[in-house]
Enzyme design. Structure first.
Site, short mmCIF file in Angstrom:
data_model
loop_
_atom_site.label_atom_id
_atom_site.label_comp_id
_atom_site.label_asym_id
_atom_site.label_seq_id
_atom_site.Cartn_x
_atom_site.Cartn_y
_atom_site.Cartn_z
N SER A 13 -12.15 10.32 1.33
CA SER A 13 -10.90 9.65 1.69
C SER A 13 -10.13 10.56 2.65
O SER A 13 -10.67 11.56 3.12
CB SER A 13 -10.13 9.48 0.40
N LEU A 14 -8.87 10.24 2.88
CA LEU A 14 -8.03 11.09 3.72
C LEU A 14 -6.73 11.39 2.99
O LEU A 14 -6.23 10.54 2.25
CB LEU A 14 -7.68 10.36 5.03
N ARG A 33 -18.78 1.63 2.02
CA ARG A 33 -18.35 2.93 1.52
C ARG A 33 -18.58 3.06 0.01
O ARG A 33 -18.90 4.13 -0.49
CB ARG A 33 -16.86 3.10 1.83
N GLU A 58 -6.50 9.62 16.60
CA GLU A 58 -7.13 8.32 16.83
C GLU A 58 -6.60 7.30 15.82
O GLU A 58 -5.94 7.68 14.86
CB GLU A 58 -8.66 8.47 16.70
N ASP A 70 0.84 -1.20 0.00
CA ASP A 70 0.00 0.00 0.00
C ASP A 70 0.87 1.25 0.00
O ASP A 70 0.58 2.24 -0.66
CB ASP A 70 -0.87 0.05 1.26
N CYS A 98 36.28 -27.24 10.29
CA CYS A 98 35.90 -26.32 9.20
C CYS A 98 36.23 -24.88 9.63
O CYS A 98 35.82 -24.43 10.71
CB CYS A 98 34.39 -26.48 8.96
N GLU A 116 -15.74 1.54 10.94
CA GLU A 116 -14.92 0.54 10.27
C GLU A 116 -15.19 -0.83 10.89
O GLU A 116 -15.19 -0.97 12.12
CB GLU A 116 -13.45 0.93 10.46
N LYS A 164 -6.09 4.82 12.71
CA LYS A 164 -6.61 4.65 11.36
C LYS A 164 -6.83 3.15 11.19
O LYS A 164 -5.89 2.38 11.03
CB LYS A 164 -5.64 5.19 10.32
#
Ligand code: IVH
Length: 701
Positions: free
Chosen positions: A100-101, A157, A134, A51, A460, A195, A136
């Site tokens: 939207s934001l 939405r 707050e 995103d 080794c 939400e 998201k």
């Protein structure tokens, strides 16, 4: 829709564009890239970039379009808000658009936002604006309408203007009240935004059940939640355990249709009213901040604590708190001007798997490590990622040249989630796990019950070096200033071939090495001399005996007077010690049956390394009349005079058992500064002896 060639092209361009200044000639190409990612995300449900990476590209397009507004086309990805509408559900119009934001990614972006707000509202630059911050939420957004106190409609939405009607499903979600007393506030009709989320722990349960039922697994809680909101059968919605958090009052009207939002002074107050009416609203992660600095601190705090939150959040939202100021700031087509999302640093990124290196551990385990094209992930640049073992590589079907999705959850180490076979070109090559040790060429072997291939050659070179790195490290002999670079250097010079050589260094020679000097030689000598006197539990741990950890080393050290006593110990002698298991017993017996190891220890002893039990090795002798004998103790809050560990050791010496939680088993709680829930819990129990740090110290005298 896109063939393999297109896919490679657009993926390549996404990477190129992310880090480049784009010219206006590239605007259409950029739109094509964004359209491709929209398709991968929304249609195939299989995004190939994170995103965050998408947002970066989207912002570039927005910037170009705002410089050249005449070049905006109606089909530009900026010209719509993402839509979840499908043809087979009824679309309904929201009372007001669900916008939207805008996004921000760092402190500076938030300072810029604050300045912009002040310019917009004609406020002096030095005046504080108060914000509500707050979470998201990263789930599925929805709107609910209450009319005359009854839940009358709910919709997803959708495209922001219209959403899919989902009232029956909303009624099946227990956190959405069917009735709420808005009329007491004079509100007749109200539209709330919220939400739908699934608790992270429930998500794991859901996926486990789906696996059992042979159903496709959900990629993340968000997909499970958005799908759950749109089920055809409300019973299915109910079963998914969706919880709805409300974060905004969109519209509020009285009986005459008059706007009632001014009833509340602040956004925060609105949220509190929703809480009092029975809605689920953010609790711990919401704060009224008196200015942008406080808001920034709160955002950063939650960026760190993100993993503690029981639901997925991908950032914080900073909202101008005063509703009067919000009203004055208004909206753009796309988002409110009074709010901005502070996006957390991406936990996921995509990159290219360039190569695999094979690291050999101190007991010969071969760990494949992916070398990837460096990318930013949760704030750090990642270029190497452990691939654990051969099975991991084959289970993920990884090939060299693959595009891969990488993830870092919280503070944990990054890992490869998956590759994208659809982005492969004919250049990819299979990863062939070595059959022989890359350092000494001994054939690798694998024990039946272990995942790792191992080099069984104890001589080794790489293993020897790894054992030396561990031997000198803090956890083992703790030789101050002696790190891997010294070991590499001294090994190259031929001065060290086994652990005993570390105690036989020629410090004058070291002083003449380039980059060293008299001082570093002396410092090293002091540190090594100090380490020679270490208690034997440290020495035992430092020998890299497979599975022999700190605790078991201590238990063994308690029971012997000299390390070489262990030559006489049998398997049974070891397992007779409480907490020593069969695997450790077997490995320690094998170690002391090997003459080479005995010779090594004898040589160390002749060079002054202590092999005799010290007081520090002996079990704590606690007198029966010790002050805390038989008591359990817990320290909480910040101690001012003692270190936490020091305090615990003191308490143990006084006979107390340190425990980690407050329960009916706890006898003593020592409280430092800012003690919180543990103190409250102990007070509530009423059976715990609560004392301050000073009182504790007093008792120790
Ligand atoms: S306020 C006009 N607050 O983020 C109000 N949105 O990118 C604008 N979201 O679709 C939204 N948590 O679903 C707001 N605390 C929160 C949010 C939040 C999650 C979602 C919301 C919106 C998307 C915007």
């Amino acid at each position: 829709m896109y063939n393999a060639q297109d896919e490679q092209k657009y993926f390549g361009l996404s990477k190129k564009f992310q880090n480049a200044d784009l010219s206006i000639d590239q605007i259409e190409e950029l739109r094509d890239v964004l359209r491709y990612h929209e398709y991968k995300y929304a249609v195939t449900n299989n995004p190939v970039i994170s995103d965050y990476e998408y947002d970066q590209l989207f912002k570039k397009l927005e910037a170009l379009e705002s410089t050249y507004p005449l070049l905006i086309t109606p089909d530009s990805p900026t010209q719509r808000v993402a839509s979840d509408l499908t043809p087979d559900m009824e679309a309904v119009e929201h009372l007001s658009p669900m916008l939207s934001l805008g996004n921000s990614y760092n402190d500076q972006d938030l300072h810029d936002f604050d300045q912009q707000i002040k310019r917009l509202l004609n406020l002096p630059e030095d005046q504080d604006v108060s914000y509500c911050v707050e979470p998201k939420f990263d789930g599925g957004s929805l709107a609910v309408i209450y009319d005359n106190d009854f839940l009358v409609r709910s919709a997803t939405r959708g495209n922001g203007i219209k959403g899919e009607e989902m009232t029956a499903n909303a009624r099946a979600i227990p956190s959405i009240p069917l009735k709420a007393n808005f009329s007491a506030l004079g509100i007749k009709k109200v539209e709330l935004r919220g939400e739908g989320l699934i608790r992270v722990e429930n998500f794991d349960i859901i996926n486990k059940q789906r696996e059992k039922d042979g159903l496709a697994l959900f990629a993340n809680p968000r997909n499970a939640a958005t799908g759950g909101l749109r089920m055809k059968d409300p019973n299915e919605t109910r079963k998914r355990g969706i919880e709805v958090f409300m974060f905004q009052i969109g519209v509020a009207q009285d009986a005459n249709g008059k706007d009632m939002l001014p009833t509340f002074k602040t956004h925060y107050q609105g949220i509190e009213v929703l809480r009092s009416l029975g809605f689920k609203v953010p609790k711990a992660a919401i704060k009224e901040c008196k200015n942008i600095d406080e808001a920034i601190d709160f955002c950063n705090l939650w960026q760190q604590k993100r993993m503690e939150y029981p639901y997925e959040i991908d950032g914080m939202v900073v909202k101008v708190n005063s509703l009067a100021l919000q009203e004055r700031a208004g909206f753009t087509q796309h988002h409110p001007r009074w709010a901005i999302a502070f996006k957390f640093k991406a936990k996921q990124a995509t990159t290219t798997l360039m190569g695999v290196e094979y690291q050999i551990g101190k007991i010969g385990s071969v760990t494949p490590v992916a070398k990837v094209e460096p990318v930013q992930l949760a704030g750090v640049t990642v270029s190497s990622i452990s691939l654990h073992n051969a099975d991991f590589i084959s289970s993920k079907d990884l090939r060299l040249g693959d595009k891969v999705l990488i993830e870092r959850a919280g503070d944990v180490i990054p890992y490869i989630v998956k590759s994208f076979p659809e982005l492969r070109d004919d250049q990819v090559v299979p990863i062939i796990f070595p059959t022989h040790c890359p350092s000494c060429n001994t054939p690798l072997a694998k024990a039946e019950n272990e995942a790792a291939w191992r080099c069984l050659n104890v001589n080794c070179t790489e293993q020897i070096k790894q054992r030396m790195y561990f031997h000198v490290s803090k956890n083992a002999m703790d030789i101050d200033g002696f790190g891997p670079s010294y070991i590499d250097r001294f090994y190259e010079e031929g001065w060290i071939r086994d652990l005993s050589d570390i105690y036989n260094l020629d410090y004058d020679k070291i002083a003449t090495l380039e980059g060293f000097g008299k001082r570093s030689g002396e410092n090293l000598e002091t540190a090594i001399t100090k380490a020679k006197a270490n208690p034997i539990h440290r020495l035992l741990h430092s020998l890299s005996i497979h599975h022999l950890g700190k605790k078991a080393s201590k238990l063994i050290a308690e029971n012997i007077s000299h390390v070489l006593d262990l030559r006489q110990w049998s398997y049974e002698d070891f397992v007779d010690i409480k907490d020593i298991g069969p695997v450790v017993a077997e490995n320690v017996v094998a170690y002391f049956a090997d003459d080479q190891n005995i010779a090594l220890l004898e040589k160390m002893e002749s060079l002054g390394v202590n092999l005799t039990q010290t007081d520090d090795d002996k079990p704590l002798q606690i007198a029966e009349d010790a002050i805390f004998a038989g008591k359990s103790i817990l320290f909480t809050g910040k101690l001012q005079k003692l270190g936490r560990k020091e305090a615990q050791e003191l308490a143990a010496k006084a006979g107390a058992k340190n425990i980690s939680a407050v329960s009916s088993k706890l006898n003593i709680l020592v409280v430092g500064e800012k003690a919180g829930s543990k103190l409250k819990k102990a007070q509530a129990l009423g059976t715990v002896d609560i004392m301050t740090e000073d009182e504790f110290i007093e008792q120790m005298r």
